[in-house]
Design an enzyme around this catalytic site. Sequence first.
Site, mmCIF file in Angstrom:
data_model
loop_
_atom_site.group_PDB
_atom_site.id
_atom_site.type_symbol
_atom_site.label_atom_id
_atom_site.label_comp_id
_atom_site.label_asym_id
_atom_site.label_seq_id
_atom_site.Cartn_x
_atom_site.Cartn_y
_atom_site.Cartn_z
ATOM 1 N N MET A 1 5.966 -97.879 -35.283
ATOM 2 C CA MET A 1 6.781 -97.873 -36.492
ATOM 3 C C MET A 1 6.466 -99.110 -37.299
ATOM 4 O O MET A 1 6.343 -100.199 -36.741
ATOM 5 C CB MET A 1 8.263 -97.841 -36.146
ATOM 6 C CG MET A 1 9.188 -97.968 -37.350
ATOM 7 S SD MET A 1 8.952 -96.656 -38.557
ATOM 8 C CE MET A 1 9.459 -95.259 -37.575
ATOM 9 N N CYS A 2 6.333 -98.947 -38.601
ATOM 10 C CA CYS A 2 6.009 -100.068 -39.466
ATOM 11 C C CYS A 2 6.761 -99.941 -40.777
ATOM 12 O O CYS A 2 7.304 -98.891 -41.110
ATOM 13 C CB CYS A 2 4.506 -100.131 -39.747
ATOM 14 S SG CYS A 2 3.483 -100.255 -38.256
#
Length: 595
Positions: free
Chosen positions: A1-2
């Site tokens: 996740m970013c």
Amino acid sequence: MCGIFFSLSASQHVYPTEKTVAWLQNRGPDNYQTHQVQLNCPADPQGVGELATTTVYLTFISTVLGLRGDHVTSQPLVDADSRSVLCWNGEAWKVRGETVEGNDTELVFRRLIEASKLRNGDNESEVDQATKTIVRLTNIINNITGPFSFVFYDGFHGRIFFGRDCLGRRSLLHSRDEIGTLKICSTCDGTPSVPFEEVETDGIYTIDLSRLSLQTHPTDSSTLSYQVEVIPWSSEANPTSSLKNPIPPMNQALPSSQPPALRISSPCVERLEYELRRSLDTRIRNVPRLGVGSNTKIAVLFSGGLDCTILARLAHDILPLDQPIDLLNVSFENPRVAAALKAKSEKDNTHMGSIYESCPDRITGRAGYGELQRVCPDRLWRFVAVDVPYAEFVSHREEVIQLMKPHNTEMDLSIACALYFASRGQGTIHTTHDHTAAYTTTARVLLSGLGADELFAGYGRHGVSFTRNGFQGLINEIDLDVGRLGKRNLGRDDRVISNWGREARFPYLDEEFVSWTTQTPVWERCGFGTAEIVDTEINELDQLTESLDPEKKSLRLLALKLGMVQTAREKKRAIQFGSRTAKMESGKSKGTQLI
């Protein structure tokens, strides 16, 4: 996740607001990095075909939540030779059908750079080379299996590419202000005068920086103009102009006679179990454990309903026994409900009991927890009771409203609040029979059952469609649901869940699983219109089968096969009603009412 932020401007480098930076860091607490590119681009100052040179400023920001490989990969990724840049928010489970081992971001970037490199041996014009490069780049993206959103700058050809996967499982928003400044971000960075919108899931978008125009106004201000083109997803891809949608068209077949009864022994139930196990295994095996402390890596957004409990049960078969699984169950203090319960207890002269334990999802959650303990006694299951007082709901309300934008209805708020507090993972667990302790999950991966209702006819309207128009009506309703998955609420859900530094994963929305499901005849997915079991001797299991609701019947049969009788019988209940976030402040408000 970013977290992703990108801006394109002709005046200066443009950065996110302080609040947006905080949200981006919440999404990706392991790394924060900025990269700037300044270009001299050809531009048409007056829009009449007379080219000049103008300076444009590209600003890239990424934050990272490390969930792949044995190290955290800093973003944005930059290629020194071409100055190409990638901001990637996603999980590439496979590329060209091959399972990705290690860090997926690095692999995707290498493939994109290789695809965009100039081919000096080709005796072609720059236009022809650029066209072939676009085909190669889109072919890479087309062959990624998994949820993603991204911004990629092709430094070889001066093009920006951005987009989301066709199901929209990762958030990406965009805005353009009055002077042409473009912002693309995982969360809203806008003002009321410059609102953000979801990046559509109809294709991959591209901007050719060699085709800019810069119009100067009498006030000495300038407006940057450019064309945003879309390379669309299509059921039949043209290799030069579109992407092949990984989700094939819905199977429209109608039965020639009454379909046979669905049973545990039906081939479709066996295939369903195989496909769901494969999808789940991809999402929970080899999740890294960063830091020290609890070894809990996986948690389930857990109402005790059919879809999430099946995921928990199958996860037990996949994960090592020394890894606990946390079950996150949220319950709210709804003032309207509390007042009604208090009045009833006073009238009946009875004890009111816990407002949280009386929530529908808390009741089914504890029942599902008990069934998992019975069926899988050698696993440590933690039932995390997430109790949200009304005052705490009020204190976080504005934060949730800002995170869920551009969604802005009462229903959006009620669903988003439930996901927001559940994914925080902060509540209490039972340490002994009579004692509880405060607990916050360390899991960074949260499993969600989203998608099962759309694929297996789990909503009340599916039964209505069948009653009115038979199998054709049912097929049409499911087709409508699946077709708009990418346009609905996954971006909103991603923004509120990821704010706690956790990543939601959706096994029912795996491309291969969705493809298999949509190609399976509708009467093998649910029990509408199927025959009754008429064997001479009906055993106890057959009697249970006959008592199951037709909605999502193949999933109910899978639950039976896995030993979970009570789970197989659970009714569908919307999260906002199960957790009691619906109509927190007014019993007369409608879900469609704007906030």
